[in-house]
Design a protein around this motif. Structure first.
Motif, PDB file in Angstrom:
ATOM      1  N   ALA A 157     -43.425  -2.981 -20.496  1.00 30.77           N
ATOM      2  CA  ALA A 157     -42.987  -2.836 -19.112  1.00 30.77           C
ATOM      3  C   ALA A 157     -42.990  -4.146 -18.346  1.00 30.77           C
ATOM      4  O   ALA A 157     -42.372  -4.249 -17.290  1.00 30.77           O
ATOM      5  N   ASP A 158     -43.688  -5.145 -18.855  1.00 24.88           N
ATOM      6  CA  ASP A 158     -43.786  -6.426 -18.164  1.00 24.88           C
ATOM      7  C   ASP A 158     -43.794  -7.533 -19.208  1.00 24.88           C
ATOM      8  O   ASP A 158     -44.730  -7.651 -20.004  1.00 24.88           O
ATOM      9  N   LEU A 159     -42.745  -8.358 -19.212  1.00 23.73           N
ATOM     10  CA  LEU A 159     -42.621  -9.398 -20.226  1.00 23.73           C
ATOM     11  C   LEU A 159     -43.634 -10.524 -20.053  1.00 23.73           C
ATOM     12  O   LEU A 159     -43.772 -11.374 -20.937  1.00 23.73           O
ATOM     13  N   LYS A 160     -44.365 -10.525 -18.933  1.00 25.48           N
ATOM     14  CA  LYS A 160     -45.460 -11.502 -18.790  1.00 25.48           C
ATOM     15  C   LYS A 160     -46.555 -11.249 -19.815  1.00 25.48           C
ATOM     16  O   LYS A 160     -47.439 -12.096 -19.999  1.00 25.48           O
ATOM     17  N   LYS A 161     -46.513 -10.098 -20.487  1.00 25.62           N
ATOM     18  CA  LYS A 161     -47.445  -9.822 -21.581  1.00 25.62           C
ATOM     19  C   LYS A 161     -47.399 -10.935 -22.631  1.00 25.62           C
ATOM     20  O   LYS A 161     -48.399 -11.204 -23.303  1.00 25.62           O
ATOM     21  N   LEU A 205     -35.406 -10.745 -15.659  1.00 25.59           N
ATOM     22  CA  LEU A 205     -36.302 -10.219 -16.684  1.00 25.59           C
ATOM     23  C   LEU A 205     -37.344  -9.252 -16.135  1.00 25.59           C
ATOM     24  O   LEU A 205     -38.348  -8.980 -16.781  1.00 25.59           O
ATOM     25  N   ASP A 206     -37.105  -8.713 -14.949  1.00 25.06           N
ATOM     26  CA  ASP A 206     -37.995  -7.728 -14.333  1.00 25.06           C
ATOM     27  C   ASP A 206     -37.697  -6.355 -14.929  1.00 25.06           C
ATOM     28  O   ASP A 206     -36.731  -5.685 -14.545  1.00 25.06           O
ATOM     29  N   VAL A 207     -38.515  -5.925 -15.876  1.00 26.38           N
ATOM     30  CA  VAL A 207     -38.261  -4.680 -16.611  1.00 26.38           C
ATOM     31  C   VAL A 207     -38.398  -3.460 -15.699  1.00 26.38           C
ATOM     32  O   VAL A 207     -37.605  -2.514 -15.780  1.00 26.38           O
TER      33      VAL A 207
END
Length: 239
Positions: A157-161, A205-207
């Motif tokens: 849900a969040d590519l900052k992962k 890129l905001d899922v």
């Protein structure tokens, strides 16, 4: 007479980067329009991993056309699709390249270059993505009106992962980050361009934002998933 068509390791040329990717295509050729699924693998993944062939076979028998593809920079090669023999290519990968790859596949499909137009229903294109591929499927589904539904399988849900503080510090210094592959024992590089590309395209890129724009989103996630926690599914559901 209906006939099973199974094409493995077909090459698709990506002209804009003079690069190729591999894909598999499976469908029952009966001259009738059927929904088409394009399946996207996750990080450190490839189209032939795990149960992906079983998934393709299942949907084919349910009379879907099914494509599963490798991302062009996933670390495998055209000659060795099951091994990570192109670590330099892996290091040059980023989210935008993966979005470009699926865009190219969709464009070629609609041009009739992958599957005959009389064998699939152009009103019923579905993206299924696993893990990081789920995030890419959601973003592309929100961007392209030709995509009618998206399925997230243990999707991120969040590519900052994929951007922890230690790695960010190394990238900012111009250093390469190495990712352990527990399956192969390899240390897989990611070059500083990965961080640069993310910040240059952060809004795209905001899922969660992309998920909110989808009319048809199915979220499937195991409660004991240790790689992508179930919290990601609830974040997507609450958007």
């Amino acid at each position: 007479m209906a006939k099973l068509i199974l094409l493995k390791n077909r090459e698709l040329t990506l002209v804009n980067r003079s690069r190729k990717l591999l894909y598999d295509l499976s469908y029952i050729s009966d001259g009738k329009e059927k929904p088409l699924i394009i399946f996207l693998h996750g990080f450190k993944g490839f189209k032939d991993w795990g149960n992906f062939d079983l998934m393709m076979n299942y949907f084919t028998q349910k009379n879907y056309a099914f494509i599963k593809m490798n991302f062009s920079h996933n670390g495998t090669t055209l000659d060795s699709p099951l091994e990570f023999n192109d670590l330099s290519g892996f290091g040059r990968n980023n989210f935008i390249i993966e979005l470009e790859d699926i865009q190219a596949m969709i464009d070629h499909v609609f041009k009739g270059e992958i599957i005959s137009e009389n064998e699939w229903d152009q009103r019923k294109l579905i993206l299924i993505g696993h893990s990081r591929g789920g995030a890419i499927a959601i973003i592309k589904g929100a961007e392209d009106v030709r995509v009618r539904a998206v399925v997230s399988l243990a999707g991120v849900a969040d590519l900052k992962k994929f951007l922890n503080d230690r790695d960010i510090d190394l990238w900012k210094k111009g250093e390469t980050v190495f990712i352990d592959n527990s399956r192969t024992g390899q240390k897989m590089p990611l070059y500083p361009q990965f961080l640069e590309s993310y910040f240059e395209n952060k809004s795209r890129l905001d899922v969660i934002s992309a998920a909110s724009k989808l009319k048809h989103l199915l979220i499937i996630h195991g409660s004991e998933d240790s790689t992508v926690p179930i919290d990601h599914a609830f974040k997507l559901k609450k958007q």
